[in-house]
Design a protein around this motif. Structure first.
Motif, PDB file in Angstrom:
ATOM      1  N   GLU A 116      -2.138  -6.217  -7.512  1.00 60.88           N
ATOM      2  CA  GLU A 116      -1.061  -6.867  -8.269  1.00 60.88           C
ATOM      3  C   GLU A 116      -1.617  -7.844  -9.293  1.00 60.88           C
ATOM      4  O   GLU A 116      -1.180  -7.869 -10.446  1.00 60.88           O
ATOM      5  N   LEU A 117      -2.598  -8.625  -8.885  1.00 60.40           N
ATOM      6  CA  LEU A 117      -3.200  -9.606  -9.780  1.00 60.40           C
ATOM      7  C   LEU A 117      -3.811  -8.950 -11.021  1.00 60.40           C
ATOM      8  O   LEU A 117      -3.739  -9.487 -12.121  1.00 60.40           O
ATOM      9  N   ASN A 118      -4.375  -7.781 -10.828  1.00 61.94           N
ATOM     10  CA  ASN A 118      -5.054  -7.085 -11.919  1.00 61.94           C
ATOM     11  C   ASN A 118      -4.208  -5.984 -12.562  1.00 61.94           C
ATOM     12  O   ASN A 118      -4.694  -5.261 -13.424  1.00 61.94           O
ATOM     13  N   HIS A 119      -2.951  -5.861 -12.123  1.00 57.36           N
ATOM     14  CA  HIS A 119      -2.029  -4.865 -12.691  1.00 57.36           C
ATOM     15  C   HIS A 119      -2.577  -3.443 -12.606  1.00 57.36           C
ATOM     16  O   HIS A 119      -2.488  -2.679 -13.556  1.00 57.36           O
ATOM     17  N   PHE A 120      -3.108  -3.100 -11.445  1.00 60.04           N
ATOM     18  CA  PHE A 120      -3.634  -1.754 -11.209  1.00 60.04           C
ATOM     19  C   PHE A 120      -2.482  -0.851 -10.767  1.00 60.04           C
ATOM     20  O   PHE A 120      -2.249  -0.652  -9.576  1.00 60.04           O
ATOM     21  N   GLU A 121      -1.767  -0.302 -11.734  1.00 57.66           N
ATOM     22  CA  GLU A 121      -0.571   0.486 -11.454  1.00 57.66           C
ATOM     23  C   GLU A 121      -0.852   1.703 -10.578  1.00 57.66           C
ATOM     24  O   GLU A 121      -0.094   1.989  -9.647  1.00 57.66           O
ATOM     25  N   ASP A 122      -1.904   2.441 -10.868  1.00 57.44           N
ATOM     26  CA  ASP A 122      -2.207   3.644 -10.079  1.00 57.44           C
ATOM     27  C   ASP A 122      -2.475   3.296  -8.617  1.00 57.44           C
ATOM     28  O   ASP A 122      -1.980   3.964  -7.704  1.00 57.44           O
ATOM     29  N   GLU A 123      -3.267   2.259  -8.401  1.00 58.54           N
ATOM     30  CA  GLU A 123      -3.585   1.851  -7.035  1.00 58.54           C
ATOM     31  C   GLU A 123      -2.339   1.322  -6.324  1.00 58.54           C
ATOM     32  O   GLU A 123      -2.131   1.581  -5.140  1.00 58.54           O
ATOM     33  N   LEU A 124      -1.509   0.588  -7.074  1.00 55.80           N
ATOM     34  CA  LEU A 124      -0.322  -0.006  -6.455  1.00 55.80           C
ATOM     35  C   LEU A 124       0.662   1.042  -5.948  1.00 55.80           C
ATOM     36  O   LEU A 124       1.317   0.824  -4.925  1.00 55.80           O
ATOM     37  N   LYS A 125       0.759   2.172  -6.615  1.00 56.67           N
ATOM     38  CA  LYS A 125       1.666   3.231  -6.142  1.00 56.67           C
ATOM     39  C   LYS A 125       1.313   3.631  -4.714  1.00 56.67           C
ATOM     40  O   LYS A 125       2.187   3.695  -3.844  1.00 56.67           O
ATOM     41  N   ASP A 126       0.045   3.894  -4.487  1.00 57.16           N
ATOM     42  CA  ASP A 126      -0.388   4.294  -3.138  1.00 57.16           C
ATOM     43  C   ASP A 126      -0.281   3.144  -2.150  1.00 57.16           C
ATOM     44  O   ASP A 126       0.136   3.337  -1.000  1.00 57.16           O
ATOM     45  N   ILE A 127      -0.658   1.961  -2.591  1.00 58.49           N
ATOM     46  CA  ILE A 127      -0.622   0.799  -1.694  1.00 58.49           C
ATOM     47  C   ILE A 127       0.808   0.499  -1.263  1.00 58.49           C
ATOM     48  O   ILE A 127       1.081   0.302  -0.071  1.00 58.49           O
ATOM     49  N   TYR A 128       1.753   0.477  -2.216  1.00 59.00           N
ATOM     50  CA  TYR A 128       3.150   0.213  -1.855  1.00 59.00           C
ATOM     51  C   TYR A 128       3.692   1.276  -0.914  1.00 59.00           C
ATOM     52  O   TYR A 128       4.403   0.975   0.046  1.00 59.00           O
ATOM     53  N   ASN A 129       3.359   2.518  -1.176  1.00 57.34           N
ATOM     54  CA  ASN A 129       3.818   3.602  -0.325  1.00 57.34           C
ATOM     55  C   ASN A 129       3.296   3.419   1.103  1.00 57.34           C
ATOM     56  O   ASN A 129       4.050   3.499   2.079  1.00 57.34           O
ATOM     57  N   ASN A 130       2.004   3.162   1.238  1.00 57.16           N
ATOM     58  CA  ASN A 130       1.406   2.993   2.560  1.00 57.16           C
ATOM     59  C   ASN A 130       1.857   1.702   3.238  1.00 57.16           C
ATOM     60  O   ASN A 130       1.995   1.660   4.466  1.00 57.16           O
ATOM     61  N   TYR A 131       2.116   0.671   2.451  1.00 60.83           N
ATOM     62  CA  TYR A 131       2.617  -0.577   3.020  1.00 60.83           C
ATOM     63  C   TYR A 131       4.014  -0.356   3.599  1.00 60.83           C
ATOM     64  O   TYR A 131       4.358  -0.899   4.652  1.00 60.83           O
ATOM     65  N   GLY A 132       4.800   0.482   2.931  1.00 55.09           N
ATOM     66  CA  GLY A 132       6.111   0.837   3.463  1.00 55.09           C
ATOM     67  C   GLY A 132       6.007   1.520   4.812  1.00 55.09           C
ATOM     68  O   GLY A 132       6.823   1.286   5.713  1.00 55.09           O
ATOM     69  N   VAL A 133       4.994   2.349   4.976  1.00 54.75           N
ATOM     70  CA  VAL A 133       4.767   3.013   6.269  1.00 54.75           C
ATOM     71  C   VAL A 133       4.465   1.964   7.343  1.00 54.75           C
ATOM     72  O   VAL A 133       4.989   2.045   8.461  1.00 54.75           O
ATOM     73  N   LEU A 134       3.641   0.976   7.007  1.00 51.96           N
ATOM     74  CA  LEU A 134       3.342  -0.084   7.970  1.00 51.96           C
ATOM     75  C   LEU A 134       4.620  -0.817   8.377  1.00 51.96           C
ATOM     76  O   LEU A 134       4.826  -1.099   9.567  1.00 51.96           O
ATOM     77  N   LYS A 135       5.453  -1.117   7.413  1.00 47.52           N
ATOM     78  CA  LYS A 135       6.708  -1.817   7.711  1.00 47.52           C
ATOM     79  C   LYS A 135       7.623  -0.949   8.583  1.00 47.52           C
ATOM     80  O   LYS A 135       8.279  -1.442   9.491  1.00 47.52           O
ATOM     81  N   GLU A 136       7.637   0.344   8.308  1.00 49.77           N
ATOM     82  CA  GLU A 136       8.445   1.258   9.112  1.00 49.77           C
ATOM     83  C   GLU A 136       7.931   1.301  10.557  1.00 49.77           C
ATOM     84  O   GLU A 136       8.718   1.270  11.507  1.00 49.77           O
ATOM     85  N   ILE A 137       6.623   1.364  10.719  1.00 46.74           N
ATOM     86  CA  ILE A 137       6.029   1.377  12.061  1.00 46.74           C
ATOM     87  C   ILE A 137       6.426   0.121  12.836  1.00 46.74           C
ATOM     88  O   ILE A 137       6.680   0.168  14.031  1.00 46.74           O
ATOM     89  N   ASN A 138       6.523  -0.986  12.117  1.00 47.93           N
ATOM     90  CA  ASN A 138       6.856  -2.268  12.743  1.00 47.93           C
ATOM     91  C   ASN A 138       8.374  -2.495  12.806  1.00 47.93           C
ATOM     92  O   ASN A 138       8.809  -3.611  13.068  1.00 47.93           O
ATOM     93  N   HIS A 139       9.150  -1.444  12.552  1.00 47.03           N
ATOM     94  CA  HIS A 139      10.604  -1.489  12.609  1.00 47.03           C
ATOM     95  C   HIS A 139      11.206  -2.533  11.666  1.00 47.03           C
ATOM     96  O   HIS A 139      12.209  -3.159  11.971  1.00 47.03           O
ATOM     97  N   GLU A 140      10.581  -2.685  10.523  1.00 50.34           N
ATOM     98  CA  GLU A 140      11.093  -3.581   9.475  1.00 50.34           C
ATOM     99  C   GLU A 140      11.597  -2.709   8.319  1.00 50.34           C
ATOM    100  O   GLU A 140      11.071  -2.764   7.210  1.00 50.34           O
ATOM    101  N   LEU A 141      12.622  -1.920   8.597  1.00 49.87           N
ATOM    102  CA  LEU A 141      13.084  -0.929   7.635  1.00 49.87           C
ATOM    103  C   LEU A 141      13.593  -1.556   6.345  1.00 49.87           C
ATOM    104  O   LEU A 141      13.434  -0.969   5.267  1.00 49.87           O
ATOM    105  N   ASP A 142      14.193  -2.739   6.429  1.00 50.82           N
ATOM    106  CA  ASP A 142      14.678  -3.364   5.203  1.00 50.82           C
ATOM    107  C   ASP A 142      13.523  -3.839   4.318  1.00 50.82           C
ATOM    108  O   ASP A 142      13.691  -4.002   3.110  1.00 50.82           O
ATOM    109  N   SER A 143      12.334  -4.020   4.879  1.00 47.99           N
ATOM    110  CA  SER A 143      11.142  -4.403   4.100  1.00 47.99           C
ATOM    111  C   SER A 143      10.367  -3.182   3.629  1.00 47.99           C
ATOM    112  O   SER A 143       9.578  -3.274   2.706  1.00 47.99           O
ATOM    113  N   ALA A 144      10.590  -2.056   4.283  1.00 51.74           N
ATOM    114  CA  ALA A 144       9.840  -0.841   3.934  1.00 51.74           C
ATOM    115  C   ALA A 144      10.244  -0.382   2.553  1.00 51.74           C
ATOM    116  O   ALA A 144       9.476   0.153   1.805  1.00 51.74           O
TER     117      ALA A 144
END
Length: 161
Positions: free
Chosen positions: A133-161
């Motif tokens: 985010e700090l460096n505005h790496f758009e390509d990397e952020l797409k994958d990171i946000y997607n995978n971070y959503g999976v982590l939130k889903e695993i932790n039953h934080e669906l509104d954060s996913a």
């Protein structure tokens, strides 16, 4: 005459070094999950690639080889080894100032650890996300946000996913 000979040897050395770097890079770019060879052979390939990169002082190739070895261990369920080699890769990328790789590998390490140590996984993922985010790496952020959503889903934080 000596200058010509020295120049010839220098050019030959540059060509050999360049070919060796290309070979190291091509091995590092292998798609591990799709390799149809025994797991021990995959490890041996990347361990040799680490030695070859060290031999010629090719830091980026070394970091990528450590990362590839870490991924190979993750497919075998050896997560301590995964973490060890991923962090070695990250340290070299930090030395080289390759922020996009640092972001990706921290996030990837976090994703790999999601079922083993959720807290650590989230920490690594957030560290990678912050760098991207700090460096505005758009390509990397797409994958990171997607995978971070999976982590939130695993932790039953669906509104954060």
């Amino acid at each position: 005459m000596r200058l010509r000979l020295l120049t010839g040897f220098l050019l030959l050395g540059v060509a050999v070094f360049s070919q060796e770097k290309e070979r190291i890079d091509s091995i590092n770019n292998l798609y591990i999950q799709g390799l149809n060879i025994p797991p021990d052979s995959i490890l041996a390939i990347f361990q040799k690639n680490i030695k070859d990169a060290e031999k010629i002082g090719y830091e980026k190739g070394l970091a990528d080889a450590y990362s590839s070895l870490g991924y190979a261990y993750s497919y075998q369920g050896k997560y301590d080894e995964t973490t060890k080699y991923s962090l070695k890769a990250i340290r070299i990328f930090e030395k080289l100032g390759m922020q996009n790789r640092i972001a990706s590998y921290y996030a990837g390490l976090g994703y790999t650890m999601k079922y083993l140590d959720f807290e650590k996984a989230e920490d690594y993922m957030q560290k990678g996300m912050a760098i991207a985010e700090l460096n505005h790496f758009e390509d990397e952020l797409k994958d990171i946000y997607n995978n971070y959503g999976v982590l939130k889903e695993i932790n039953h934080e669906l509104d954060s996913a």
